[in-house]
Design a protein around this motif. Structure first.
Motif, PDB file in Angstrom:
ATOM      1  N   HIS A 105       0.867  -1.180   0.000  1.00  0.00           N
ATOM      2  CA  HIS A 105       0.000   0.000   0.000  1.00  0.00           C
ATOM      3  C   HIS A 105       0.910   1.238   0.000  1.00  0.00           C
ATOM      4  N   PRO A 106       1.346   1.693  -1.170  1.00  0.00           N
ATOM      5  CA  PRO A 106       2.337   2.779  -1.254  1.00  0.00           C
ATOM      6  C   PRO A 106       1.853   4.063  -0.577  1.00  0.00           C
ATOM      7  N   ASN A 107       2.759   4.669   0.184  1.00  0.00           N
ATOM      8  CA  ASN A 107       2.474   5.951   0.836  1.00  0.00           C
ATOM      9  C   ASN A 107       3.127   7.046  -0.007  1.00  0.00           C
ATOM     10  N   ILE A 108       2.505   7.350  -1.128  1.00  0.00           N
ATOM     11  CA  ILE A 108       3.111   8.236  -2.125  1.00  0.00           C
ATOM     12  C   ILE A 108       3.395   9.624  -1.553  1.00  0.00           C
ATOM     13  N   ALA A 109       2.455  10.168  -0.792  1.00  0.00           N
ATOM     14  CA  ALA A 109       2.628  11.526  -0.264  1.00  0.00           C
ATOM     15  C   ALA A 109       3.884  11.632   0.595  1.00  0.00           C
ATOM     16  N   ALA A 110       4.092  10.645   1.474  1.00  0.00           N
ATOM     17  CA  ALA A 110       5.285  10.661   2.331  1.00  0.00           C
ATOM     18  C   ALA A 110       6.548  10.446   1.506  1.00  0.00           C
ATOM     19  N   TRP A 111       6.498   9.550   0.523  1.00  0.00           N
ATOM     20  CA  TRP A 111       7.685   9.233  -0.267  1.00  0.00           C
ATOM     21  C   TRP A 111       8.112  10.389  -1.155  1.00  0.00           C
ATOM     22  N   GLN A 112       7.145  11.134  -1.670  1.00  0.00           N
ATOM     23  CA  GLN A 112       7.495  12.287  -2.510  1.00  0.00           C
ATOM     24  C   GLN A 112       8.309  13.314  -1.722  1.00  0.00           C
ATOM     25  N   LYS A 113       7.956  13.508  -0.458  1.00  0.00           N
ATOM     26  CA  LYS A 113       8.715  14.437   0.382  1.00  0.00           C
ATOM     27  C   LYS A 113      10.137  13.926   0.610  1.00  0.00           C
ATOM     28  N   ILE A 114      10.280  12.619   0.788  1.00  0.00           N
ATOM     29  CA  ILE A 114      11.596  12.027   1.013  1.00  0.00           C
ATOM     30  C   ILE A 114      12.474  12.173  -0.216  1.00  0.00           C
ATOM     31  N   VAL A 115      11.907  11.861  -1.383  1.00  0.00           N
ATOM     32  CA  VAL A 115      12.667  11.884  -2.633  1.00  0.00           C
ATOM     33  C   VAL A 115      13.170  13.295  -2.958  1.00  0.00           C
ATOM     34  N   LYS A 116      12.375  14.312  -2.614  1.00  0.00           N
ATOM     35  CA  LYS A 116      12.791  15.692  -2.864  1.00  0.00           C
ATOM     36  C   LYS A 116      14.068  16.043  -2.105  1.00  0.00           C
ATOM     37  N   LYS A 117      14.247  15.431  -0.931  1.00  0.00           N
ATOM     38  CA  LYS A 117      15.413  15.727  -0.096  1.00  0.00           C
ATOM     39  C   LYS A 117      16.568  14.748  -0.313  1.00  0.00           C
ATOM     40  N   SER A 118      16.289  13.610  -0.953  1.00  0.00           N
ATOM     41  CA  SER A 118      17.290  12.545  -1.063  1.00  0.00           C
ATOM     42  C   SER A 118      17.367  12.038  -2.500  1.00  0.00           C
ATOM     43  N   PRO A 119      18.308  12.554  -3.293  1.00  0.00           N
ATOM     44  CA  PRO A 119      18.394  12.168  -4.702  1.00  0.00           C
ATOM     45  C   PRO A 119      18.749  10.709  -4.934  1.00  0.00           C
ATOM     46  N   ARG A 120      19.298  10.029  -3.937  1.00  0.00           N
ATOM     47  CA  ARG A 120      19.641   8.619  -4.100  1.00  0.00           C
ATOM     48  C   ARG A 120      18.511   7.686  -3.692  1.00  0.00           C
ATOM     49  N   ILE A 121      17.335   8.246  -3.382  1.00  0.00           N
ATOM     50  CA  ILE A 121      16.172   7.446  -3.026  1.00  0.00           C
ATOM     51  C   ILE A 121      15.107   7.602  -4.102  1.00  0.00           C
ATOM     52  N   MET A 122      14.541   6.476  -4.527  1.00  0.00           N
ATOM     53  CA  MET A 122      13.431   6.453  -5.466  1.00  0.00           C
ATOM     54  C   MET A 122      12.277   5.690  -4.831  1.00  0.00           C
ATOM     55  N   TYR A 123      11.141   5.689  -5.504  1.00  0.00           N
ATOM     56  CA  TYR A 123      10.026   4.889  -5.001  1.00  0.00           C
ATOM     57  C   TYR A 123       9.259   4.274  -6.161  1.00  0.00           C
ATOM     58  N   GLU A 124       8.596   3.167  -5.864  1.00  0.00           N
ATOM     59  CA  GLU A 124       7.736   2.495  -6.828  1.00  0.00           C
ATOM     60  C   GLU A 124       6.294   2.841  -6.488  1.00  0.00           C
ATOM     61  N   SER A 125       5.613   3.520  -7.398  1.00  0.00           N
ATOM     62  CA  SER A 125       4.262   3.995  -7.110  1.00  0.00           C
ATOM     63  C   SER A 125       3.211   2.886  -7.169  1.00  0.00           C
TER      64      SER A 125
END
Length: 287
Positions: A105-125
């Motif tokens: 159950h992807p938490n897209i809203a939380a992950w988008q905030k993380i990715v903005k601050k961490s270029p070495r982190i991606m997520y699978e939507s």
């Protein structure tokens, strides 16, 4: 030594479909805060301890992996682990590594905030089932090996599901790491109670910082958040497997695991009795 308490796969409130999603997000936020906190009782965060464990156990092969976090929830320790590991690799003049957040159950809203601050982190939507991970995710185009991460999550699976996940891991990945903040012991139960007290104590400050009346209401006035953290935390203690139990599931998962070796250990993360438990398993070098 095996714990005196047998493993019991009881229900956690946060897992139930009827539990409101906004409260689930608050629980995930609280667990993320616990992963990354530094206090007088907790001089080194669990996230940093998990990162240093991976650095030590993977050694010179560390930069050859991509780390895929299954059941990532709100992100948990992954951003801090990424920073610590890539800082170490940079100091060693070695290539950085990437981290990928996934969940059923992807938490897209939380992950988008993380990715903005961490270029070495991606997520699978898209939804990712850890027992049947998609090929496009596991077959890395950059030639990197895949290390699966289960941060405070492997205890959620019953034995049958855990076997399916381990079989899929052996068939499609190059290792896995299980990190839990609890075990089947009285000391872990005490540390869970400390988490509940900490949630109430910190709630006014977190609510003020985030300008969130919801946090204050459901942590202090109607204490749903600390109740769920403590109840689910105690259930998690009863669900958590020993390294020997994990290895038994691995060897019986239905595929060839003869070349895979397991290391395990624990490190104190909060005084006096909170221990981080870890299991890292991968094929023997050269096998």
């Amino acid at each position: 030594m095996a714990p005196l308490i047998p493993r019991l796969h009881l229900l956690e409130i946060d897992d139930q479909p009827w539990f409101p999603s906004f409260l689930r997000n608050l629980v995930q936020d609280a667990l993320t805060l616990a992963w990354n906190s530094n206090t007088p009782l907790q001089p080194e965060s669990p996230a940093r301890i998990a990162a240093s464990t991976l650095i030590r156990q993977l050694g010179s092969s560390l930069s050859s992996y991509t780390f895929i976090d299954f059941c990532a929830g709100g992100g948990g320790p992954t951003p801090e682990m990424q920073r610590a590991i890539n800082s170490h690799l940079s100091a060693q003049n070695k290539p950085p590594v990437d981290f990928i957040l996934t969940d059923l159950h992807p938490n897209i809203a939380a992950w988008q905030k993380i990715v903005k601050k961490s270029p070495r982190i991606m997520y699978e939507s898209q939804s990712v089932d850890a027992s049947n991970a998609p090929k496009y995710l596991m077959e890395r185009q950059d030639g990197k090996k895949v290390m699966r991460l289960f941060n405070l999550s492997f205890h959620h699976f019953d034995d049958d599901m855990a076997k399916h996940i381990l079989k899929d891991t052996v068939n499609t990945s190059h290792g896995f790491a299980i990190v839990e903040l609890q075990g089947r012991s009285l000391s872990s139960a005490i540390s869970v109670l400390m988490l509940g007290v900490g949630a109430v104590a910190m709630a006014p400050f977190v609510a003020w910082k985030r300008k969130s009346l919801t946090i204050f209401i459901f942590a202090c006035i109607i204490p749903v958040l600390p109740f769920v953290l403590v109840f689910d935390g105690l259930v998690s203690c009863l669900r958590t497997r020993t390294p020997e139990e994990v290895e038994s599931l691995l060897r019986g998962c239905g595929t060839d695991t003869s070349s895979w070796e397991m290391q395990s250990g624990r490190r104190k993360f909060i005084w006096p009795c909170g221990y981080l438990h870890w299991v890292i398993c991968k094929p023997i070098e050269g096998s």
